[in-house]
Design an enzyme around this catalytic site. Structure first.
Site, PDB file in Angstrom:
ATOM      1  N   PRO A   4      52.087  84.965  61.902  1.00 18.75           N
ATOM      2  CA  PRO A   4      53.058  85.329  60.867  1.00 18.75           C
ATOM      3  C   PRO A   4      53.441  84.089  60.053  1.00 18.75           C
ATOM      4  CG  PRO A   4      54.057  85.478  63.067  1.00 18.75           C
ATOM      5  CD  PRO A   4      52.616  85.108  63.266  1.00 18.75           C
ATOM      6  N   GLY A  26      55.711  81.468  57.997  1.00 14.67           N
ATOM      7  CA  GLY A  26      57.112  81.030  58.014  1.00 14.67           C
ATOM      8  C   GLY A  26      57.793  81.320  59.337  1.00 14.67           C
ATOM      9  N   ALA A  27      56.990  81.479  60.413  1.00 18.62           N
ATOM     10  CA  ALA A  27      57.563  81.844  61.712  1.00 18.62           C
ATOM     11  C   ALA A  27      57.678  80.657  62.649  1.00 18.62           C
ATOM     12  CB  ALA A  27      56.708  82.936  62.353  1.00 18.62           C
ATOM     13  N   GLY A  28      57.360  79.454  62.155  1.00 15.02           N
ATOM     14  CA  GLY A  28      57.451  78.258  63.012  1.00 15.02           C
ATOM     15  C   GLY A  28      56.290  78.155  63.978  1.00 15.02           C
ATOM     16  N   SER A  38      51.433  78.200  60.986  1.00 15.72           N
ATOM     17  CA  SER A  38      50.447  78.831  60.104  1.00 15.72           C
ATOM     18  C   SER A  38      50.004  77.864  59.004  1.00 15.72           C
ATOM     19  CB  SER A  38      50.934  80.175  59.575  1.00 15.72           C
ATOM     20  OG  SER A  38      51.621  80.027  58.384  1.00 15.72           O
ATOM     21  N   SER A  39      50.916  77.032  58.469  1.00 13.36           N
ATOM     22  CA  SER A  39      50.469  76.137  57.390  1.00 13.36           C
ATOM     23  C   SER A  39      49.597  75.013  57.951  1.00 13.36           C
ATOM     24  CB  SER A  39      51.638  75.637  56.541  1.00 13.36           C
ATOM     25  OG  SER A  39      52.198  74.483  57.079  1.00 13.36           O
ATOM     26  N   ALA A  98      47.716  75.082  60.702  1.00  9.94           N
ATOM     27  CA  ALA A  98      46.431  75.652  61.130  1.00  9.94           C
ATOM     28  C   ALA A  98      45.566  75.960  59.912  1.00  9.94           C
ATOM     29  CB  ALA A  98      46.666  76.918  61.956  1.00  9.94           C
ATOM     30  N   ASP A 112      52.250  68.986  64.102  1.00  8.60           N
ATOM     31  CA  ASP A 112      51.627  70.311  63.903  1.00  8.60           C
ATOM     32  C   ASP A 112      50.109  70.206  63.696  1.00  8.60           C
ATOM     33  OD1 ASP A 112      54.278  71.053  64.041  1.00  8.60           O
ATOM     34  OD2 ASP A 112      54.330  72.140  62.153  1.00  8.60           O
TER      35      ASP A 112
END
Ligand code: MEV
Length: 307
Positions: free
Chosen positions: A87, A89-91, A94-95, A97, A138
């Site tokens: 999802p 903006g779910a922490g 996603s950005s 990855a 991240d």
């Protein structure tokens, strides 16, 4: 020819925010992934299952790809197709990855597949654009996979859990901007440097102890550290009513500990549940309309290949 890359999302187990300011953090790759397919094309085109073509959500990726291609004098005539299980903006990374999988797919298509280290340092450029003052945790965990003890400027240390561990991740359904949350913490630090440094020192100890609990399989001890870390993050003002309620709920369902994960302000909670109870907890959350996942640790890092 088609180059494909997959990179996992991540959950910060301990130390988010403080890691931006030099503390140790412990993070794990998740089984949920981003997949990028790259093929030669007439012009640079990016499509995504999350954002419609030409919408602002794709701009950072587009800018990042353009600067990567020009840095290496690689042709811009390429089509990238991005699919994500994570999802937005779910922490859950996603950005990061996405950046990691994009770097891996693009370099593979152009015949110079980057090493994991090169992939991390290239992805950092995109991460800094999206997050402002990013620590690098991240993209590091999304590229390396597994569990990583991380501090800015130190070589990341891989942590091997004694037995397979599952993390539970539950999404509040509210997305938020990492950049705004990081700025909030910087304001707290500027207002009370001594207080902040004390908390940061304590979190470094928490992250190292959490790594040890993972190595020895002490899930009860690990849960206790998660609960403590959540309280510190709430003190900084990066929790929210929804996050606090979800932490409370997971704890009352029998988890050993739970905390917000990532930037906070919305996003997700990570929890450690007693072995064998994970599925039941997840189905109870799902029955209440909460998106929740179980992810086995360690999960693999970035992979790329040609099809
Ligand atoms: C975001 O997943 C983690 C933060 O600590 C930012 C960073 O370390 O880059 C909030």
């Amino acid at each position: 020819m088609k180059a494909v890359a997959e990179a996992p999302g991540k959950a910060i187990i301990t130390g988010e925010h403080f890691v931006v300011h030099g503390a140790w953090s412990l993070a794990a790759a998740l089984q949920m992934k981003v997949r990028v397919e790259a093929t030669d094309s007439e012009k640079l085109t990016i499509d995504s299952d999350r954002f419609a073509a030409g919408t602002p959500g794709l701009k950072p990726v587009r800018d990042f790809v353009q600067s990567l291609l020009s840095e290496f004098s690689w042709s811009q005539r390429m089509r990238l197709s991005i699919k994500s299980d994570l999802p937005h903006g779910a922490g859950l990374g996603s950005s990061a990855a996405t950046m990691v999988a994009v770097v891996a797919a693009v370099s593979r298509l152009r015949g110079h597949p980057f090493t994991v280290e090169e992939t991390i340092s290239r992805s950092m450029v995109g991460e800094t654009d999206v997050h402002g003052k990013a620590s690098g945790v991240d993209p590091t965990v999304c590229a390396m996979g597994g569990v990583v003890l991380f501090r800015r400027g130190s070589k990341p240390r891989r942590v091997v859990p004694q037995h397979g561990l599952s993390l539970l991740v539950a999404f509040t359904g509210k997305s938020r901007s990492t950049k705004g949350q990081i700025a909030k913490v910087v304001a707290v630090r500027n207002a009370s440097q001594g207080f902040f440094d004390g908390l940061a020192g304590s979190i470094s100890g928490v992250s190292k102890t959490a790594a040890e609990e993972l190595r020895t399989g002490d899930l009860i001890g690990l849960g206790r550290l998660l609960a403590f870390n959540h309280a510190l993050l709430a003190t900084l003002g990066v929790s929210s009513r929804e996050l606090d309620a979800l932490v409370e709920e997971l704890t009352s369902m029998g988890c050993y500990g739970a905390k917000l994960t990532g930037a906070g302000g919305g996003g997700s909670v990570v929890a450690v549940a007693p072995e064998g109870k994970e599925k039941r907890i997840i189905s109870r959350l799902k029955a209440r309309g909460i998106e929740a996942y179980q992810s086995h640790v360690p999960a693999g890092g970035v992979k790329s290949w040609v099809e």
